[in-house]
Design a protein around this motif. Structure first.
Motif, mmCIF file in Angstrom:
data_model
loop_
_atom_site.group_PDB
_atom_site.id
_atom_site.type_symbol
_atom_site.label_atom_id
_atom_site.label_comp_id
_atom_site.label_asym_id
_atom_site.label_seq_id
_atom_site.Cartn_x
_atom_site.Cartn_y
_atom_site.Cartn_z
ATOM 1 N N VAL A 74 -7.756 -7.885 -16.044
ATOM 2 C CA VAL A 74 -7.213 -8.742 -17.295
ATOM 3 C C VAL A 74 -7.421 -7.345 -18.381
ATOM 4 N N ARG A 75 -7.643 -6.338 -18.538
ATOM 5 C CA ARG A 75 -7.359 -5.540 -19.517
ATOM 6 C C ARG A 75 -5.960 -5.407 -19.348
ATOM 7 N N THR A 76 -5.495 -4.479 -18.348
ATOM 8 C CA THR A 76 -3.971 -3.911 -18.111
ATOM 9 C C THR A 76 -2.964 -5.439 -18.530
ATOM 10 N N HIS A 77 -3.186 -6.482 -18.088
ATOM 11 C CA HIS A 77 -2.333 -7.749 -18.183
ATOM 12 C C HIS A 77 -2.310 -8.352 -19.938
ATOM 13 N N VAL A 78 -3.669 -7.801 -20.516
ATOM 14 C CA VAL A 78 -3.804 -8.671 -21.799
ATOM 15 C C VAL A 78 -4.166 -8.008 -22.618
ATOM 16 N N LEU A 134 -4.949 -4.606 -23.518
ATOM 17 C CA LEU A 134 -4.295 -3.600 -24.268
ATOM 18 C C LEU A 134 -2.730 -3.564 -24.553
ATOM 19 N N LEU A 135 -2.048 -4.782 -23.796
ATOM 20 C CA LEU A 135 -1.004 -5.794 -24.492
ATOM 21 C C LEU A 135 -1.243 -5.769 -25.924
ATOM 22 N N ALA A 136 -2.396 -7.119 -27.014
ATOM 23 C CA ALA A 136 -2.724 -7.676 -27.373
ATOM 24 C C ALA A 136 -2.727 -6.864 -28.514
ATOM 25 N N ASP A 137 -3.631 -5.538 -28.179
ATOM 26 C CA ASP A 137 -3.746 -4.641 -29.014
ATOM 27 C C ASP A 137 -2.529 -3.547 -29.815
ATOM 28 N N LEU A 138 -1.985 -3.734 -28.329
ATOM 29 C CA LEU A 138 0.117 -2.624 -29.385
ATOM 30 C C LEU A 138 0.324 -3.762 -29.624
ATOM 31 N N LEU A 196 -3.250 -16.103 -13.778
ATOM 32 C CA LEU A 196 -3.751 -16.155 -15.123
ATOM 33 C C LEU A 196 -3.627 -15.635 -16.365
ATOM 34 N N SER A 197 -3.849 -14.478 -15.989
ATOM 35 C CA SER A 197 -3.819 -12.998 -16.624
ATOM 36 C C SER A 197 -2.489 -12.663 -17.280
ATOM 37 N N LYS A 198 -1.098 -12.848 -16.062
ATOM 38 C CA LYS A 198 0.047 -13.074 -16.399
ATOM 39 C C LYS A 198 0.225 -13.526 -17.490
ATOM 40 N N LEU A 199 -0.312 -14.867 -17.623
ATOM 41 C CA LEU A 199 0.062 -15.713 -18.471
ATOM 42 C C LEU A 199 -0.415 -15.909 -19.903
ATOM 43 N N ALA A 200 -1.513 -15.598 -19.846
ATOM 44 C CA ALA A 200 -2.104 -15.418 -20.744
ATOM 45 C C ALA A 200 -1.071 -14.069 -21.831
ATOM 46 N N GLY A 201 -0.852 -12.875 -20.918
ATOM 47 C CA GLY A 201 -0.216 -12.237 -21.528
ATOM 48 C C GLY A 201 0.894 -12.319 -22.407
#
Length: 231
Positions: free
Chosen positions: A24-28, A30-34, A77-82
């Motif tokens: 979840v951290r890598t797929h969502v 960190l992406l959201a922070d960026l 789920l995590s990929k789709l959230a990303g």
């Protein structure tokens, strides 16, 4: 600082079930922070065609089904959230590339084709899934070329990066047996896993993409794996 053209390639692979928080951290996260904190000219988020698992349609705009109670769906789920945070962040030129199973030289990979090649070089392949199991594969050079073109010039929000052609496990094993002379066996509890062929109309029409034949590269892959493993 403007980061320019960003390709977000961070992600988990075969170990996602044992590392749910990292997934979840890598797929969502960190992406959201960026997306929230940085400026850039474009962003391409690398997702996966695995999100089509259980779906009969594989066009980029098709609705998708997931089950939070299935541990395998944590990845989807995590990929789709990303994908969702990328596409709805309000930032300009954010796009998604859903990658198929990429075939290249990585002797230490846990990907299916890499494990098969290592087993073939040891003299025997033991299939842990049914020979009729099938999914889509794309060569690394084809995938990289498409990713660059999508990231810099893509007009649609989501793209499948795939060959559009399913190969069975039997195709792989027969080819490796011819190339290496290895034996092929099957685990007694081997189950069948089948994925619907991936729709590649969008990349054909926009980029004129024609996939290179994956199995034709097997002799070269075997030789490169052998060299790396002998070092």
């Amino acid at each position: 600082m403007d980061l320019g053209h960003v390709f977000y390639c961070i992600g988990m692979t075969a170990d996602f079930r044992s590392r749910p928080f990292d997934t979840v951290r890598t797929h969502v996260s960190l992406l959201a922070d960026l997306l929230e904190r940085q400026r850039f000219q474009s962003m391409l988020y690398l997702s996966s065609t695995r999100v089509y698992a259980g779906s009969g349609r594989t066009h980029e705009d098709a609705p998708l089904a997931v089950n939070p109670g299935d541990p395998s769906d944590l990845y989807n789920l995590s990929k789709l959230a990303g994908e969702a945070i990328c596409l709805h962040s309000g930032k300009p030129r954010c796009r998604v590339a859903r990658l198929s199973n990429v075939v290249g030289v990585d002797p230490h990979s846990h990907n299916f084709h890499a494990e098969l090649i290592r087993e073939a070089l040891s003299g025997r392949i033991t299939l842990r899934s049914a020979p009729s199991s099938e999914k889509d594969y794309i060569l690394l050079r084809d995938a990289v070329g498409l990713i660059l073109r999508i990231g810099l010039h893509g007009e649609a929000p989501v793209y499948n990066v795939a060959s559009g052609i399913n190969l069975t496990h039997e195709h792989w094993c027969d080819t490796l047996a011819r190339v290496t002379g290895c034996e092929v066996g099957r685990a007694p509890d081997a189950r069948e896993y089948r994925f619907a062929p991936i729709d590649i109309v969008r990349i054909r029409e926009e980029f004129g993409f024609a996939p290179a034949p994956v199995l034709a590269t097997v002799p070269g892959l075997v030789e490169e794996f052998r060299k790396c493993l002998d070092q």
